[in-house]
Design a protein around this motif. Structure first.
Motif, PDB file in Angstrom:
ATOM      1  N   ASP A  39       0.846  -1.192   0.000  1.00 38.33           N
ATOM      2  CA  ASP A  39       0.000   0.000   0.000  1.00 38.33           C
ATOM      3  C   ASP A  39       0.884   1.245   0.000  1.00 38.33           C
ATOM      4  OD1 ASP A  39      -1.738   2.104   0.468  1.00 38.33           O
ATOM      5  OD2 ASP A  39      -2.716   1.169   2.198  1.00 38.33           O
ATOM      6  N   LYS A  40       0.897   1.977  -1.105  1.00 34.96           N
ATOM      7  CA  LYS A  40       1.748   3.163  -1.231  1.00 34.96           C
ATOM      8  C   LYS A  40       1.458   4.196  -0.150  1.00 34.96           C
ATOM      9  CE  LYS A  40       2.467   2.566  -6.122  1.00 34.96           C
ATOM     10  NZ  LYS A  40       2.268   3.025  -7.469  1.00 34.96           N
ATOM     11  N   ASN A  41       0.248   4.199   0.386  1.00 36.61           N
ATOM     12  CA  ASN A  41      -0.100   5.140   1.458  1.00 36.61           C
ATOM     13  C   ASN A  41       0.626   4.827   2.759  1.00 36.61           C
ATOM     14  OD1 ASN A  41      -1.973   6.682  -0.100  1.00 36.61           O
ATOM     15  ND2 ASN A  41      -3.409   4.982   0.103  1.00 36.61           N
ATOM     16  N   GLU A  42       1.158   3.625   2.880  1.00 34.61           N
ATOM     17  CA  GLU A  42       1.903   3.222   4.078  1.00 34.61           C
ATOM     18  C   GLU A  42       3.377   3.646   4.009  1.00 34.61           C
ATOM     19  OE1 GLU A  42       0.637   2.033   6.749  1.00 34.61           O
ATOM     20  OE2 GLU A  42      -1.265   1.160   6.153  1.00 34.61           O
ATOM     21  N   PHE A  43       3.883   3.950   2.805  1.00 34.20           N
ATOM     22  CA  PHE A  43       5.289   4.293   2.641  1.00 34.20           C
ATOM     23  C   PHE A  43       5.544   5.687   3.220  1.00 34.20           C
ATOM     24  CE2 PHE A  43       5.069   1.594  -1.457  1.00 34.20           C
ATOM     25  CZ  PHE A  43       5.052   0.431  -0.710  1.00 34.20           C
ATOM     26  N   TYR A  44       6.557   5.796   4.036  1.00 34.37           N
ATOM     27  CA  TYR A  44       6.818   7.024   4.789  1.00 34.37           C
ATOM     28  C   TYR A  44       7.115   8.243   3.926  1.00 34.37           C
ATOM     29  CZ  TYR A  44       6.956   4.900   9.452  1.00 34.37           C
ATOM     30  OH  TYR A  44       6.634   4.307  10.631  1.00 34.37           O
ATOM     31  N   TYR A  45       7.738   8.056   2.783  1.00 34.21           N
ATOM     32  CA  TYR A  45       8.224   9.199   2.007  1.00 34.21           C
ATOM     33  C   TYR A  45       7.506   9.354   0.669  1.00 34.21           C
ATOM     34  CZ  TYR A  45      11.780   8.833   5.580  1.00 34.21           C
ATOM     35  OH  TYR A  45      12.418   8.754   6.791  1.00 34.21           O
ATOM     36  N   THR A  46       6.322   8.784   0.556  1.00 37.54           N
ATOM     37  CA  THR A  46       5.563   8.860  -0.686  1.00 37.54           C
ATOM     38  C   THR A  46       5.305  10.294  -1.117  1.00 37.54           C
ATOM     39  OG1 THR A  46       4.524   6.704  -0.404  1.00 37.54           O
ATOM     40  CG2 THR A  46       3.346   8.283  -1.751  1.00 37.54           C
ATOM     41  N   ASP A  47       4.967  11.161  -0.169  1.00 38.86           N
ATOM     42  CA  ASP A  47       4.662  12.552  -0.524  1.00 38.86           C
ATOM     43  C   ASP A  47       5.848  13.245  -1.180  1.00 38.86           C
ATOM     44  OD1 ASP A  47       2.124  12.208   0.467  1.00 38.86           O
ATOM     45  OD2 ASP A  47       2.486  13.293   2.333  1.00 38.86           O
ATOM     46  N   GLY A  48       7.059  12.821  -0.860  1.00 34.34           N
ATOM     47  CA  GLY A  48       8.254  13.405  -1.469  1.00 34.34           C
ATOM     48  C   GLY A  48       8.624  12.753  -2.793  1.00 34.34           C
ATOM     49  N   GLY A  49       7.886  11.730  -3.188  1.00 36.82           N
ATOM     50  CA  GLY A  49       8.119  11.078  -4.470  1.00 36.82           C
ATOM     51  C   GLY A  49       9.106   9.937  -4.443  1.00 36.82           C
ATOM     52  N   SER A  50       9.595   9.585  -3.258  1.00 33.80           N
ATOM     53  CA  SER A  50      10.605   8.521  -3.187  1.00 33.80           C
ATOM     54  C   SER A  50      10.075   7.238  -2.552  1.00 33.80           C
ATOM     55  CB  SER A  50      11.850   9.021  -2.452  1.00 33.80           C
ATOM     56  OG  SER A  50      11.522   9.469  -1.158  1.00 33.80           O
ATOM     57  N   GLY A  51       8.751   7.115  -2.454  1.00 31.59           N
ATOM     58  CA  GLY A  51       8.157   5.883  -1.918  1.00 31.59           C
ATOM     59  C   GLY A  51       8.601   5.632  -0.495  1.00 31.59           C
ATOM     60  N   PRO A  52       9.274   4.512  -0.252  1.00 27.76           N
ATOM     61  CA  PRO A  52       9.717   4.204   1.108  1.00 27.76           C
ATOM     62  C   PRO A  52      11.071   4.819   1.467  1.00 27.76           C
ATOM     63  CG  PRO A  52      10.270   2.388  -0.322  1.00 27.76           C
ATOM     64  CD  PRO A  52       9.512   3.390  -1.174  1.00 27.76           C
ATOM     65  N   PHE A  53      11.746   5.440   0.505  1.00 33.06           N
ATOM     66  CA  PHE A  53      13.124   5.881   0.715  1.00 33.06           C
ATOM     67  C   PHE A  53      13.219   7.269   1.340  1.00 33.06           C
ATOM     68  CE2 PHE A  53      13.603   2.668  -2.551  1.00 33.06           C
ATOM     69  CZ  PHE A  53      14.662   1.927  -2.049  1.00 33.06           C
ATOM     70  N   GLY A  54      13.942   7.332   2.470  1.00 32.62           N
ATOM     71  CA  GLY A  54      14.269   8.598   3.114  1.00 32.62           C
ATOM     72  C   GLY A  54      15.727   8.906   2.845  1.00 32.62           C
ATOM     73  N   ILE A  55      15.982  10.003   2.160  1.00 31.94           N
ATOM     74  CA  ILE A  55      17.342  10.391   1.786  1.00 31.94           C
ATOM     75  C   ILE A  55      18.000  11.040   3.002  1.00 31.94           C
ATOM     76  CG2 ILE A  55      18.763  11.660   0.142  1.00 31.94           C
ATOM     77  CD1 ILE A  55      16.728   9.588  -1.107  1.00 31.94           C
ATOM     78  N   LYS A  56      19.072  10.465   3.484  1.00 28.87           N
ATOM     79  CA  LYS A  56      19.776  10.949   4.672  1.00 28.87           C
ATOM     80  C   LYS A  56      21.202  11.358   4.303  1.00 28.87           C
ATOM     81  CE  LYS A  56      16.175   9.560   6.953  1.00 28.87           C
ATOM     82  NZ  LYS A  56      15.155  10.482   7.367  1.00 28.87           N
ATOM     83  N   SER A  57      21.760  12.237   5.120  1.00 31.76           N
ATOM     84  CA  SER A  57      23.149  12.637   4.889  1.00 31.76           C
ATOM     85  C   SER A  57      24.080  11.535   5.382  1.00 31.76           C
ATOM     86  CB  SER A  57      23.460  13.945   5.617  1.00 31.76           C
ATOM     87  OG  SER A  57      23.528  13.735   6.997  1.00 31.76           O
ATOM     88  N   PRO A  58      25.314  11.531   4.884  1.00 36.29           N
ATOM     89  CA  PRO A  58      26.294  10.598   5.448  1.00 36.29           C
ATOM     90  C   PRO A  58      26.476  10.898   6.935  1.00 36.29           C
ATOM     91  CG  PRO A  58      27.159  11.648   3.466  1.00 36.29           C
ATOM     92  CD  PRO A  58      25.886  12.367   3.833  1.00 36.29           C
ATOM     93  N   ASN A  59      26.857   9.894   7.709  1.00 38.19           N
ATOM     94  CA  ASN A  59      27.119  10.120   9.135  1.00 38.19           C
ATOM     95  C   ASN A  59      28.252  11.123   9.285  1.00 38.19           C
ATOM     96  OD1 ASN A  59      25.161   8.388  10.078  1.00 38.19           O
ATOM     97  ND2 ASN A  59      26.550   6.654  10.291  1.00 38.19           N
ATOM     98  N   HIS A  60      27.977  12.158  10.041  1.00 32.27           N
ATOM     99  CA  HIS A  60      28.993  13.189  10.268  1.00 32.27           C
ATOM    100  C   HIS A  60      29.993  12.706  11.310  1.00 32.27           C
ATOM    101  CE1 HIS A  60      26.000  16.561   8.935  1.00 32.27           C
ATOM    102  NE2 HIS A  60      26.188  15.640   8.023  1.00 32.27           N
ATOM    103  N   PRO A  61      31.266  13.044  11.128  1.00 32.96           N
ATOM    104  CA  PRO A  61      32.269  12.627  12.117  1.00 32.96           C
ATOM    105  C   PRO A  61      32.110  13.414  13.418  1.00 32.96           C
ATOM    106  CG  PRO A  61      33.250  14.040  10.454  1.00 32.96           C
ATOM    107  CD  PRO A  61      31.837  13.785  10.017  1.00 32.96           C
ATOM    108  N   ILE A  62      32.662  12.876  14.478  1.00 27.66           N
ATOM    109  CA  ILE A  62      32.670  13.580  15.760  1.00 27.66           C
ATOM    110  C   ILE A  62      33.384  14.911  15.573  1.00 27.66           C
ATOM    111  CG2 ILE A  62      33.567  13.513  18.123  1.00 27.66           C
ATOM    112  CD1 ILE A  62      33.221  10.440  17.989  1.00 27.66           C
TER     113      ILE A  62
END
Length: 145
Positions: A109-132
């Protein structure tokens, strides 16, 4: 969701994450993509009936996968995880590796995908882990393989 549609979303999210990472990292990121995959990061309750849940996935990790291997692992009965966080994690002279952290809840169900409104379906685009000690506005080096 069928496998070709999921592959299309994976490739689009990979490219978006690749471009986003370039804002943060000094590395010369390559357009040959590989994936490290971690399943059921959300450790969902198997009693949830709205979703397909695979408790045997707890703690499962896969490394150095192709996009097609990711699709084969994550597309189950035409259902996929409702969220998948994607971020560039490593880089070497030949390839860029993304880390995929996946929910344990699978749906078609596409309505269940967290990032559908942004056009990426289930994918949340995150930054690389920043170093300490990361200072905003400065680029950093990713670890190499």
């Amino acid at each position: 969701m069928n496998k070709p549609d999921f592959l299309f979303l994976l490739l689009g999210a990979s490219y978006s994450s690749f471009r986003f990472a370039k804002e943060f990292v000094k590395n010369d990121l390559k357009s040959e993509f590989k994936y490290d995959l971690e399943l059921n990061v959300s450790h969902d309750n198997p009693e949830l009936k709205q979703f397909d849940i695979y408790p045997d996935d707890n703690g499962k990790k896969y490394f150095d996968l192709t996009d097609k291997e990711v699709v084969e692992i994550l597309c189950r009965k035409n259902k996929i995880p409702v969220w998948i966080d994607i971020a560039v994690s490593k880089s070497d002279r030949k390839k860029t590796t993304f880390k995929l952290l996946c929910a344990g809840r699978y749906s078609d169900d596409k309505n269940e995908f967290y990032y559908t409104d942004g056009g990426s379906g289930p994918f949340g685009i995150k930054s690389p882990n920043h170093p300490i000690g990361y200072k905003e506005g400065t680029k950093f080096k990713l670890k190499k393989k």
